[in-house]
Design an enzyme around this catalytic site. Sequence first.
Site, PDB file in Angstrom:
ATOM      1  N   ASP A  86       0.828  -1.218   0.000  1.00 21.77           N
ATOM      2  CA  ASP A  86       0.000   0.000   0.000  1.00 21.77           C
ATOM      3  C   ASP A  86       0.857   1.260   0.000  1.00 21.77           C
ATOM      4  O   ASP A  86       2.031   1.236   0.347  1.00 21.77           O
ATOM      5  CB  ASP A  86      -0.944   0.022   1.209  1.00 21.77           C
ATOM      6  CG  ASP A  86      -0.208   0.103   2.542  1.00 21.77           C
ATOM      7  OD1 ASP A  86       0.765  -0.640   2.731  1.00 21.77           O
ATOM      8  OD2 ASP A  86      -0.609   0.926   3.392  1.00 21.77           O
ATOM      9  N   GLU A 181       0.030  -1.228   5.619  1.00 21.84           N
ATOM     10  CA  GLU A 181       1.073  -0.832   6.571  1.00 21.84           C
ATOM     11  C   GLU A 181       0.942   0.635   6.948  1.00 21.84           C
ATOM     12  O   GLU A 181       1.129   1.017   8.098  1.00 21.84           O
ATOM     13  CB  GLU A 181       2.454  -1.096   5.964  1.00 21.84           C
ATOM     14  CG  GLU A 181       3.613  -0.961   6.950  1.00 21.84           C
ATOM     15  CD  GLU A 181       4.205   0.437   7.074  1.00 21.84           C
ATOM     16  OE1 GLU A 181       5.038   0.634   7.964  1.00 21.84           O
ATOM     17  OE2 GLU A 181       3.831   1.347   6.300  1.00 21.84           O
TER      18      GLU A 181
HETATM   19 ZN   LIG Z   1       6.787   2.126   4.224  1.00 18.41          ZN
END
Ligand SMILES: [Zn+2]
Length: 416
Positions: A86, A181
């Site tokens: 992401d 994340e």
């Molecule tokens: Zn990162």
Amino acid sequence: MIQISPDNIADRFMRYVQVDTQSDPVSTSHPTTEKQKDLSRLLLKELYGMGITQAETDEFGYVYATIPSNSEKKNIPAICFCAHVDTAPDCSGTDVKPIHHRYYDGNDIVLPDDTTQVISTVNSPYLKNHINSGVITASGLTLLGADDKSGVAAVMEAALFFIQNPAVKHGDIKILFTPDEEVGQGTAKVDMKKLGAQFGYTLDGGEAGSLEDETFSADGAVITINGVITHPGYAKDKLVNALKVAGAVLDALPKNEWSPETTEKMQGFVHPVSVNGIAEKASIQFIVRDFTLAGLAQHHERLKKIAAETVARFPGATMEYKATEQYRNMKEVLDTCPHAVTYAEEAIQRAGLVVKKESIRGGTDGSRFSYIGMPCPNIFTGMQNIHSKLEWIGTKDMAKAAETIVHLAMIWEERS
Ligand SMILES: [Zn+2]
């Protein structure tokens, strides 16, 4: 001599950054955005294409893959290399148009789709290290997504190297690509049993040679203040307004120290992040950060004392203080297996770089992995100016990150 071509990894990276994988901090689904799976599916297809048959993606967008050991040794720990698919919600990741400046000449890089966006050796001195080599930028309207598609590219390019060079000996190599994340959910739905790795490395760091084995330890704290409420028309000498007490507590915090805006390097801090309330009852939410647990405890003590002394100036008002654990410094785990870090240092040196040990003033997926059974330092990829339109990366740094992965797997095999 292990050599990975900067141009090859650049092509791979350019392919990945064009897939929109922005995560969403407000979403409660896993992954937080379905589109992250577009990259997960592409990676799975490419892994199959390399001949890696033990590979799968799941409903949450994780990609798991194994390159089986090719060593006679049976006691080599399984090592995981991990990166996140992401990109940060802070800056658009839609229609990323990567530009490969193949022989960067040292001049300002004016981004064509918004010419007010300029990357230069003044605002980005590290660019000087990349004169006469390849630099990749976005076009001015979006972030680039080097965070962390450079990590994804490094892991994929290293995987291809292992497949094409069977004479290079290694134990079981586990590949993990995670969603979300950037919104703190990277480990939320990970299946550690399925992964089956004893040690891990995230590829999610900055300058070439940097290695991070330390993060903040993090707590939350909530101070709840109870006022005394009466009809405001008949409140003289009776009413105690919780909102005003909360304001006084905030005002009593030190002005020149102990905050994110006044600390750096190894200093911890206390940071009010939100206030909620009505006249009767108010609460202040804090985040509390330090590199040591003793430091964290001292911050709580100090904050509680300041709050209690302030509340005591308002007779009738009372307070409660509640601390909650958020995440812990990975160093406490890594100190129990120092070779996980020293092998990484050695791998970076074998790749021809100088090791720069750094501490992260924040948390990483690595800190969470370290506490759920997989000690996990963080290795550089070269990414710069992350989460912004001025994000860029040097292609030779990405290639060095992939070489570091290869050396690291070889070192684990040699030493087992
Ligand atoms: Zn990162």
